[in-house]
Design an enzyme around this catalytic site. Structure first.
Site, PDB file in Angstrom:
ATOM      1  N   PRO A  82       0.822  -1.212   0.000  1.00 33.50           N
ATOM      2  CG  PRO A  82      -0.874  -1.590   1.559  1.00 33.50           C
ATOM      3  CD  PRO A  82       0.405  -2.175   1.030  1.00 33.50           C
ATOM      4  CB  ILE A  89      -0.708  -9.605  -5.301  1.00 31.77           C
ATOM      5  CG1 ILE A  89       0.094  -8.707  -4.342  1.00 31.77           C
ATOM      6  CG2 ILE A  89       0.119 -10.820  -5.748  1.00 31.77           C
ATOM      7  CD1 ILE A  89       1.259  -7.940  -4.967  1.00 31.77           C
ATOM      8  CD  GLU A 121       8.565  -8.115 -14.970  1.00 23.99           C
ATOM      9  OE1 GLU A 121       7.813  -7.215 -14.621  1.00 23.99           O
ATOM     10  OE2 GLU A 121       9.464  -8.588 -14.248  1.00 23.99           O
ATOM     11  NE  ARG A 170     -23.152   0.794 -37.713  1.00 22.90           N
ATOM     12  CZ  ARG A 170     -24.348   0.597 -37.189  1.00 22.90           C
ATOM     13  NH1 ARG A 170     -24.888  -0.601 -37.193  1.00 22.90           N
ATOM     14  NH2 ARG A 170     -25.015   1.606 -36.658  1.00 22.90           N
ATOM     15  N   GLY A 184     -18.440   3.248 -32.837  1.00 25.53           N
ATOM     16  CA  GLY A 184     -19.586   4.008 -32.343  1.00 25.53           C
ATOM     17  C   GLY A 184     -20.055   3.433 -31.013  1.00 25.53           C
ATOM     18  N   GLY A 222       4.519  -3.115 -14.458  1.00 24.74           N
ATOM     19  CA  GLY A 222       5.785  -3.466 -15.127  1.00 24.74           C
ATOM     20  C   GLY A 222       6.766  -2.306 -15.123  1.00 24.74           C
ATOM     21  CD  GLU A 277       3.893   8.300 -15.993  1.00 21.28           C
ATOM     22  OE1 GLU A 277       3.845   7.175 -15.452  1.00 21.28           O
ATOM     23  OE2 GLU A 277       3.031   8.704 -16.804  1.00 21.28           O
TER      24      GLU A 277
END
Ligand SMILES: Cc1cc2nc3c(=O)[nH]c(=O)nc-3n(C[C@H](O)[C@H](O)[C@H](O)COP(=O)(O)OP(=O)(O)OC[C@H]3O[C@@H](n4cnc5c(N)ncnc54)[C@H](O)[C@@H]3O)c2cc1C
Length: 385
Positions: free
Chosen positions: A131, A160, A246, A272, A343, A367, A371
């Site tokens: 946290p 997690i 990773e 469409r 739409g 990951g 930033e």
């Protein structure tokens, strides 16, 4: 044939095709049902193991398939074309949880932990975030105190993945509160049936509805010291070791998801009709898709180069950080602009493009938040010299 395909051999192509078929057969038809249920069956892990790809990049000596990092990238690419990012992230979570066990665990841990996970019988998760700390991994406060042959663990984790269904967790704990922040961290395997361990809420999210994301609590939880991975206080280094792979996997998955989203949108705008024409005949729609296809192609081309250099053993912190932030941003932009072309239908959960949109959002946060990637790039281009 793309340049991309020129450096893949038959094993890579076959694996990618197997994973794509698996996603189409075993995941896509159930995606809506699993999203509504808030989970997917454990059985999927065993099926993935039987199909031969669950342990793709793990060595044969520990029960894996003995593939290379490029095989792992192909696996994620194949699976991600199915458009269920959350399920794929959960299914392949052993890719982030197990490397430290395989690299630093002793023979007993490999037998007890790695092999059953690679057989799809047990589920593993990686628990770092708390946290009070996320991006700042060195800020971990969950405490493990040595007491005889055990560690006594107190603290909590949050966000997690697989927290509700995992049988065991690789947990980042602070073993030396006096050491400088990153030096006092260790990795402990903590099984879910240990007294003092409790799962918290399955957190409600805006996307990834079929995947559980949970809080975990440790209250005087006793864990045998033999569950320590490698050397005490060296855990931060173990976590950093598998980071480039990773993040490259994340970027490759983002590119594949963007390609899948683009493909289903191209199909849709051809069907469409509006104002007497197919949407795909309207110049705006054509230009939107042409722009997005260009960005996805750039992402693909950048990834090609990184795959080759990564496979050649280069340590690409700068480029992999670039790929992680830029391609996950592209994935989100593609999902957003494609959804617009659907739409109102794009806003309906029964249309897969809506899932692309919500699932793409988290890719920019976990990951290593985008930033943080930019901060790493800033350091790498000499701003601190
Ligand atoms: C669906 C989901 C699944 C997850 N799965 C797992 C898991 O399995 N295991 C696990 O351990 N964690 C997991 N996480 C946690 C995830 O890794 C963290 O949320 C992420 O690292 C960001 O940490 P934070 O949420 O504490 O944000 P913070 O660290 O509080 O950062 C908030 C924002 O501040 C900015 N920021 C922070 N630091 C800097 C900086 N130095 N420079 C510039 N900007 C900065 C960024 O914009 C960042 O997004 C998961 C999260 C989600 C939502």
């Amino acid at each position: 044939m793309d340049f991309y395909d020129t450096f893949l051999d038959e094993t890579h192509r076959a694996l990618r095709a197997t994973c794509r078929k698996f996603a189409e057969r075993e995941i896509a038809p159930h995606a809506v049902e699993w999203e509504e249920a808030g989970s997917f069956p454990r059985e999927l892990y065993r099926k993935a193991a039987e199909a031969g790809f669950l342990g793709t990049a793990f060595p044969e000596e520990v029960g894996g398939a003995g593939g290379t990092p490029l095989h792992a990238l192909m696996m994620v690419e194949g699976l991600m074309r199915g458009g269920s990012t959350g399920v794929v992230a959960s299914l392949t979570s052993l890719g982030i949880a197990l490397p430290a066990v395989v690299q630093s665990g002793d023979a007993a841990l490999i037998e007890r932990v790695a092999r059953p996970v690679l057989r799809g019988e047990r589920i593993a998760a990686l628990a770092i975030t708390e946290p009070g700390t996320g991006s700042d991994v060195a800020g971990v406060r969950t405490r493990a105190v040595r007491d005889g042959d055990d560690y006594v663990v107190n603290g909590s984790k949050t966000f997690i993945s697989n927290g509700q269904i995992a049988d065991l967790f690789v947990v980042a704990v602070r073993t030396d509160p006096r050491a400088s922040r990153s030096r006092g961290i260790s990795l402990l395997v903590i099984e879910a049936d240990r007294p003092g361990f409790q799962r918290g809420r399955n957190l409600e999210k805006i996307g990834f509805h079929a995947q559980d994301t949970s809080e975990l609590f440790f209250d005087d939880c006793r864990v045998p010291a033999s569950n320590l991975l490698g050397v005490e206080n060296a855990g931060f280094g173990y976590l950093m070791e598998s980071l480039q792979q990773e993040r490259l996997v994340l970027a490759a998955g983002a590119c594949a998801a963007a390609e899948g989203c683009l493909a289903l949108t191209v199909d849709y705008v051809k069907q469409r009709r509006a104002f007497g024409k197919a949407l795909g005949e309207l110049q705006h729609v054509r230009f939107e898709l042409a722009e997005l296809a260009t960005k996805v192609q750039l992402a693909r081309t950048f990834l090609d180069e990184l795959f080759l250099r990564h496979m050649a053993g280069e340590h690409l912190v700068r480029e992999v950080s670039m790929a992680k932030w830029w391609i996950t941003d592209v994935q989100f932009e593609v999902a957003d602009r494609c959804l617009q072309l659907f739409g109102g239908y794009g806003y309906m959960t029964e249309y897969p493009v809506s899932r692309h949109f919500v699932d793409a959002r988290i890719q920019r946060i976990y990951g290593g938040a985008n930033e943080i990637m930019k901060e790493l790039i800033a350091r790498q281009i000499g701003l601190d010299d």
